[in-house]
Design a protein around this motif. Structure first.
Motif, PDB file in Angstrom:
ATOM      1  N   ASN A 160      58.489 -16.563  20.335  1.00  0.00           N
ATOM      2  CA  ASN A 160      58.954 -17.952  20.237  1.00  0.00           C
ATOM      3  C   ASN A 160      59.207 -18.445  21.658  1.00  0.00           C
ATOM      4  O   ASN A 160      60.249 -18.178  22.249  1.00  0.00           O
ATOM      5  CB  ASN A 160      60.237 -17.974  19.386  1.00  0.00           C
ATOM      6  CG  ASN A 160      60.773 -19.378  19.236  1.00  0.00           C
ATOM      7  OD1 ASN A 160      60.339 -20.293  19.924  1.00  0.00           O
ATOM      8  ND2 ASN A 160      61.730 -19.542  18.331  1.00  0.00           N
ATOM      9  N   SER A 219      59.923 -21.256  22.931  1.00  0.00           N
ATOM     10  CA  SER A 219      61.098 -22.117  23.168  1.00  0.00           C
ATOM     11  C   SER A 219      62.363 -21.305  23.330  1.00  0.00           C
ATOM     12  O   SER A 219      63.270 -21.682  24.063  1.00  0.00           O
ATOM     13  CB  SER A 219      61.296 -23.093  22.011  1.00  0.00           C
ATOM     14  OG  SER A 219      60.160 -23.894  21.892  1.00  0.00           O
ATOM     15  N   ALA A 220      62.435 -20.169  22.625  1.00  0.00           N
ATOM     16  CA  ALA A 220      63.634 -19.337  22.715  1.00  0.00           C
ATOM     17  C   ALA A 220      63.587 -18.418  23.926  1.00  0.00           C
ATOM     18  O   ALA A 220      64.616 -17.970  24.403  1.00  0.00           O
ATOM     19  CB  ALA A 220      63.780 -18.511  21.434  1.00  0.00           C
TER      20      ALA A 220
HETATM   21  C1  LIG Z   1      62.329 -20.892  18.285  1.00  0.00           C
HETATM   22  O1  LIG Z   1      63.469 -21.017  19.136  1.00  0.00           O
HETATM   23  C2  LIG Z   1      64.093 -22.282  19.070  1.00  0.00           C
HETATM   24  C3  LIG Z   1      65.158 -22.335  20.139  1.00  0.00           C
HETATM   25  O2  LIG Z   1      65.960 -21.178  20.153  1.00  0.00           O
HETATM   26  C4  LIG Z   1      64.643 -22.504  17.680  1.00  0.00           C
HETATM   27  O3  LIG Z   1      65.273 -23.769  17.587  1.00  0.00           O
HETATM   28  C5  LIG Z   1      63.491 -22.423  16.689  1.00  0.00           C
HETATM   29  O4  LIG Z   1      63.972 -22.510  15.379  1.00  0.00           O
HETATM   30  C6  LIG Z   1      62.727 -21.106  16.847  1.00  0.00           C
HETATM   31  N1  LIG Z   1      61.514 -21.149  16.037  1.00  0.00           N
HETATM   32  C7  LIG Z   1      61.184 -20.152  15.213  1.00  0.00           C
HETATM   33  C8  LIG Z   1      59.915 -20.320  14.488  1.00  0.00           C
HETATM   34  O5  LIG Z   1      61.888 -19.160  15.075  1.00  0.00           O
END
Ligand SMILES: *[C@@H]1O[C@H](CO)[C@@H](O)[C@H](O)[C@H]1NC(C)=O
Ligand SMILES: *[C@@H]1O[C@H](CO)[C@@H](O)[C@H](O)[C@H]1NC(C)=O
Length: 531
Positions: free
Chosen positions: A273, A275-276
Motif C-alpha cells: 500500500n 500511501s501507507a
Molecule cells: C492504504 O493506506 C492508507 C493510508 O494509511 C489507508 O487510508 C488505506 O485504507 C490503505 N488502503 C488499503 C487498500 O489498505
C-alpha cells in the motif's frame, strides 16, 4: 498579641515540615565522578603496540620477491588525485568517452587563510577520531602456542551490567601450581560461584588472581568469572588482559546500549500500500507551474499518497489539496535546507525524493522500488529519469576514499556500480544515484542534507552517507523530466530566468567555493577526481 504568637508558631511548624521534607527528598545516592575528557586511549593501547612490533630477528635475513600485481593494490602512504590527459575535445565527448579529471580543493581558500584552515581542520579531526574510535578498534594479535583459551570476539555487555565471561580456560602445562591473572580497565572482575581448592584474590576489583594446584578445579572456576562494567559509556569497549606465567592474551568486551529500533507499522499484508508506506518529498523554488504538473501526475497514479513540499520562494503561492503538506521557508534558504525540512516531516517508512519538475507516468511504479527495499538490505534505491529527448539516466556513481596524510584524504568518484543484485535483474549496488530515489526515512534523516549547500549539490549527500547508506539503483522505474531543452525562439518565462540564475551559478561562483570548502574542511579531503 495572641495572633502574633499564633503566626510565629505556625511559621515554625511550616519550617520544620519543610526541612523534614527536604531531608527526605535529598538524594542519598553518592555519585562517583567520571572523566569524559578527550585524550589518548588507555595505556593498554601502547602496551599492545609494543608487543606487536617485537620482530623476530631471524626472519629479517630470509629473502623474498615482491609480487607487484598484488603489492600495488595495497594502500600507499598518502594519496594523489590524478586526471587523465589527452583525448578529443568534441561536443558530447565527455558524455561518450568520460575522462577522469582531478581537482584540488584547497583553492576554496585564499592562500593567506589556508594554513589557519588546515590547523583548525587538524584539531577538529583529531577530536573526531577520539569520539569515533573505541578500544575495540585496536589491533590485537593472539600469540603462537598460547595455552590460554579466551573469547576473541562477540562478548558484549550493557553499560553498568554484569555478565559471565565465556570461554576462559587454561590448557595443560607441566606445572604443579597454576595461576591466572585477569585485568580489566572499565569494570571489575568477580566469580559467580566458588570452587573448592581455588584461591581467589582481588575479587570485586579490576585485577583478580585465581590460583590452584589442580588444573581441573581452576578451569571449573574460570567458568564462573564475571565482569561488571563500572564506568558508564553508551558505546565503548574494555580491553581485558588474561595471563598465566609466561603467557599473555588480550581480548575486548564491547560495552554498549542496544540500538533502539525504529519500526513502522506498514499495514496488513498482501500488495504494497504505497500511501501507507511512502511519502513523496520535494523542494520547490518559484516553479509553481512545474510543481502543479508534478502533483497532477502523481495523483493520476497515487491519489492518496502524501506529498511534502518545502518552498523557499520569495512570494510563496498557496498549494492546497488533500494529502499535501506545504512548508514555507525563509526566502532562498536553498536546496539542501529544503530537502532537510521536507524529509524531517515524513512519518512513513519510506520517503521518495523527486525534483519539482518531474512527471509521473505509467512507468513510475513505486511498488517496484518498495519491493527492493522490503526484500533486500539496501537503504536507498534510485530510479531512472527520462529526458524529453528520450535519453534515460540513472547517474550511478561509485565513491571511494583513499587515505592521505596531513593534507587530507583523496575522494574518487566514477560512473558505474559495484554488483548486479540477484533476483532483481534491473538493479545494481552502487554508492550514489540520481535525484529520484526511494529511501528508508530514518536512514536519510540520520545522514541529513547539509543546509550549507544552498545551490549546486547532490552527490554531497551520498559522500556524507558513505559507510552508513547501502545504495542501489534500478533502471526500470522511470520518472519523466519536464523539458529542459532551450529552443532559441521560445523566450524563457521570468520565473524560469530567476530560477536559472539561482540554480545554475557560474563555476567560479561562491556556491562552488562553498562546496569545495566543505569537502576540504568538513569531509577532510585534499582533492577529488571524477569522470
Ligand atoms: C492504504 O493506506 C492508507 C493510508 O494509511 C489507508 O487510508 C488505506 O485504507 C490503505 N488502503 C488499503 C487498500 O489498505
Ligand atoms: C599476577 O599479578 C600479580 C600482581 O597482582 C603479580 O605479582 C603476578 O606476577 C601476576 N602473575 C602472572 C602470572 O602474571
Amino acid at each position: 498579641m495572641r495572633s502574633l504568637r499564633k503566626t510565629v508558631l505556625l511559621a515554625i511548624l511550616v519550617s520544620v515540615v519543610l526541612v523534614l521534607a527536604l531531608l527526605h527528598s535529598w538524594p542519598t545516592r553518592a555519585y562517583t565522578t567520571v572523566d569524559v575528557w578527550q585524550r589518548t586511549g588507555p595505556i593498554a593501547e601502547r602496551h599492545l603496540e609494543e608487543r606487536l612490533l617485537e620482530p623476530d630477528h631471524r626472519l629479517g635475513n630470509i629473502p623474498f620477491r615482491v609480487r607487484e600485481s598484488v603489492a600495488s593494490l595495497l594502500a600507499r602512504n598518502g594519496c594523489v588525485c590524478e586526471g587523465e590527459s589527452g583525448g578529443v575535445n568534441l561536443p558530447f565527448a565527455q558524455l561518450l568517452f568520460p575522462r577522469v579529471s582531478a581537482h584540488p580543493l584547497h583553492t576554496a581558500f585564499e592562500a593567506s587563510e589556508l594554513e589557519e584552515m588546515k590547523r583548525r581542520r587538524a584539531k577538529e579531526y583529531k577530536s573526531f577520531q577520539k569520539r569515533s574510535q573505541t578500544p575495540a578498534d585496536v589491533l590485537i594479535i593472539a600469540e603462537a602456542n598460547n595455552p590460554l583459551q579466551y573469547p576473541t570476539q562477540g562478548v558484549e555487555i550493557r553499560p553498568l551490567k554484569t555478565i559471565i565471561i565465556p570461554g576462559l580456560a587454561l590448557h595443560d602445562l607441566p606445572r604443579d601450581h597454576f595461576s591466572i591473572n585477569i585485568t580489566a580497565t572499565l569494570g571489575t572482575l568477580n566469580v559467580a560461584a566458588e570452587v573448592d581448592g581455588v584461591k581467589i584474590k582481588g575479587d570485586g576489583e579490576m585485577h583478580m588472581t585465581l590460583s590452584s594446584s589442580l588444573l581441573l578445579s581452576l578451569n571449573r572456576q574460570l567458568q564462573f568469572v564475571t565482569y561488571t562494567n563500572t564506568l558508564f559509556h553508551p558505546s565503548t569497549a574494555d580491553t581485558v588482559q588474561f595471563e598465566t606465567e609466561g603467557h599473555q592474551a588480550t581480548f575486548s568486551i564491547k560495552i554498549r546500549h542496544g540500538v533502539t529500533p525504529k519500526l513502522y507499522n506498514t499495514g496488513s499484508k498482501g500488495e504494497y500500500n504505497v500511501s501507507a508506506l511512502v511519502t513523496i518529498a520535494t523542494k520547490t523554488f518559484l516553479r509553481y507551474d512545474k510543481l502543479q504538473d508534478l502533483i497532477d501526475s502523481v495523483r493520476r497514479y497515487y491519489p492518496t499518497v502524501t506529498i511534502v513540499i518545502a518552498d523557499d520562494s520569495e512570494n510563496p503561492k498557496s498549494i492546497a489539496g488533500p494529502y499535501i503538506e506545504h512548508y514555507i521557508m525563509p526566502f532562498g534558504k536553498g536546496w539542501f535546507a529544503g530537502r532537510n525540512l521536507a524529509v524531517s516531516q515524513v512519518t512513513t517508512k519510506y520517503v521518495l525524493w523527486v525534483d519539482d519538475d518531474f512527471i509521473f507516468t505509467a512507468n513510475t511504479k513505486l511498488e517496484k522500488l518498495v519491493d527492493v527495499l522490503e526484500r533486500t538490505t539496501l537503504d536507498l534505491v534510485g530510479g531512472a529519469v527520462r529526458e524529453a529527448t528520450g535519453y534515460t539516466a540513472t547517474y550511478r556513481q561509485t565513491i571511494s576514499i583513499e587515505p592521505g596524510e596531513e593534507d587530507g584524504d583523496c575522494l574518487h568518484m566514477r560512473r558505474g556500480f559495484h554488483h548486479a543484485i540477484q533476483g532483481f535483474p534491473n538493479c545494481v549496488v552502487t554508492d550514489g544515484v540520481i535525484n529520484f530515489f526511494l529511501a528508508r526515512t530514518d536512514k536519510v534523516q540520520q545522514v541529513g542534507f547539509d543546509p550549507r549547500l544552498a545551490r549546486v549539490a547532490h552527490l554531497e549527500f551520498f559522500i556524507d552517507g558513505l559507510g552508513s547508506l547501502h545504495v542501489g539503483s534500478c533502471d526500470d522505474v522511470i520518472v519523466n523530466h519536464a523539458t529542459k531543452i532551450k529552443l532559441p525562439w521560445v523566450s524563457q518565462s521570468e520565473s524560469d530566468k530567476t530560477y536559472a540564475k539561482f540554480r545554475y551559478p557560474p563555476a567560479s561562483s561562491d556556491a562552488t567555493h562553498t562546496k569545495n570548502g566543505l569537502l576540504f574542511f568538513k569531509n577532510r579531503f585534499q582533492c577529488l577526481t571524477h569522470n
